[in-house]
Write a protein that holds these residues in place. Structure first.
Motif, short mmCIF file in Angstrom:
data_model
loop_
_atom_site.label_atom_id
_atom_site.label_comp_id
_atom_site.label_asym_id
_atom_site.label_seq_id
_atom_site.Cartn_x
_atom_site.Cartn_y
_atom_site.Cartn_z
N GLY A 161 33.51 43.08 40.22
CA GLY A 161 34.47 43.80 41.07
C GLY A 161 35.90 43.58 40.61
N VAL A 162 36.74 44.60 40.85
CA VAL A 162 38.14 44.51 40.43
C VAL A 162 38.86 43.50 41.32
N ALA A 163 39.54 42.55 40.68
CA ALA A 163 40.26 41.50 41.42
C ALA A 163 41.55 41.18 40.69
N THR A 164 42.53 40.69 41.44
CA THR A 164 43.76 40.19 40.83
C THR A 164 43.57 38.71 40.48
N ALA A 165 44.51 38.16 39.73
CA ALA A 165 44.48 36.72 39.42
C ALA A 165 44.99 35.90 40.59
N ALA A 166 45.39 36.57 41.67
CA ALA A 166 46.06 35.88 42.78
C ALA A 166 45.09 35.42 43.85
N LEU A 174 36.68 32.28 38.16
CA LEU A 174 37.29 31.63 37.00
C LEU A 174 38.75 32.01 36.80
N VAL A 175 39.06 33.30 36.91
CA VAL A 175 40.41 33.75 36.58
C VAL A 175 41.43 33.21 37.60
N ALA A 176 41.14 33.40 38.88
CA ALA A 176 42.08 32.90 39.89
C ALA A 176 42.16 31.38 39.85
N GLY A 177 41.04 30.75 39.51
CA GLY A 177 41.02 29.28 39.42
C GLY A 177 41.91 28.75 38.31
N ALA A 178 42.17 29.59 37.31
CA ALA A 178 43.02 29.17 36.20
C ALA A 178 44.45 29.68 36.35
N TRP A 180 48.26 29.86 37.50
CA TRP A 180 49.34 28.89 37.68
C TRP A 180 50.04 29.09 39.02
N HIS A 181 50.48 30.34 39.31
CA HIS A 181 51.29 30.57 40.51
C HIS A 181 50.87 31.90 41.15
N ARG A 182 50.09 31.80 42.22
CA ARG A 182 49.47 32.99 42.80
C ARG A 182 50.47 34.00 43.38
N PRO A 183 51.53 33.59 44.07
CA PRO A 183 52.48 34.60 44.56
C PRO A 183 53.09 35.43 43.43
N THR A 184 53.39 34.78 42.31
CA THR A 184 53.92 35.52 41.16
C THR A 184 52.85 36.44 40.58
N ALA A 185 51.62 35.97 40.54
CA ALA A 185 50.52 36.79 40.04
C ALA A 185 50.31 38.04 40.90
N LEU A 186 50.50 37.88 42.20
CA LEU A 186 50.35 39.03 43.10
C LEU A 186 51.47 40.04 42.88
#
Ligand SMILES: [Zn+2]
Length: 223
Positions: A161-166, A174-178, A180-186
């Motif tokens: 499924g399509v997901a962001t890194a946030a 795996l991707v979100a777990g790696a 660094w900074h979720r607010p910036t990723a969002l």
């Protein structure tokens, strides 16, 4: 269909892409170690030389075969963002203006040095360098200006499924777990969505056509 890009995948899990240009092929990301062979084989099938390697970020599952591939391709151009180039040479420092969050994921570094470092707005053949920090401090995506294909690196994944890194996708965290900074990723996920890509080609998972609505849902889940 994917005229300009060819996906090379290992175990359906991690991707590299070959992007066709007039002067040869650009490899985007190099997957895990020992992946040079399938990348070189794919280039041979396409009947064109690899002239440059462009990296979305310095995590080990994207730079893993950089040394091996660059070693097999004398004179190849090697490109990575100026910010993530520091991680490539194992400088793990954060700048004072950056969030001081822990750097996550694997950072093996590489012996290969970039021939040029990238800033947002630079062109790599037909690919425009798009800032998309958050997953790593210097993560970039590449937008093919010919057809609107977005090579998103880990700013988005499409595996399970399509997901962001946030926000962790419970089926593929795996991707979100790696990240660094979720607010910036969002924020970056929103900026990439605003480019209205015609096709989403991620570091992990299949290419998704007309990805707008799925990107909107992924952003909503992470907001
Ligand atoms: Zn990554």
């Amino acid at each position: 269909m994917a005229d300009n890009i060819t996906r090379v995948s290992r175990f359906g899990f991690v991707n590299a892409y070959l992007v066709r240009e007039d002067d040869g092929l650009t490899v985007v990301d190099t997957m895990l170690p020992r992946s040079a062979k399938p990348i070189l084989a794919a280039a041979q099938r396409l009947g064109a030389p690899i002239v440059r390697i462009a990296l979305t970020h310095a995590h080990g599952d994207h730079i893993g075969s950089l040394d091996e591939l660059a070693g097999a391709l004398p004179g190849v151009e090697v490109l990575i963002s100026t910010r993530d180039a520091r991680f490539l040479r194992k400088d793990m420092s954060l700048d004072p203006g950056e969030p001081q969050d822990k750097l996550r994921g694997g950072w093996p570094g590489a012996k290969t040095e970039p021939t040029r470092t990238l800033e947002p707005g630079d062109m790599v053949g037909s690919l425009e360098v798009v800032a998309s920090p958050g997953h790593t401090p210097g993560h970039v995506a590449f937008l093919d200006r010919r057809d609107g294909t977005l090579l998103a690196g880990d700013a988005y994944s499409t595996l399970a499924g399509v997901a962001t890194a946030a926000k962790a996708n419970p089926l593929f965290p795996l991707v979100a777990g790696a990240t660094w900074h979720r607010p910036t990723a969002l924020e970056s996920a929103r900026a990439l969505r605003a480019l209205d890509p015609q096709r989403l080609a991620p570091g992990h998972g299949k290419i998704v056509d007309a990805p707008g609505p799925a990107m909107d849902r992924a952003i909503a889940k992470a907001s």
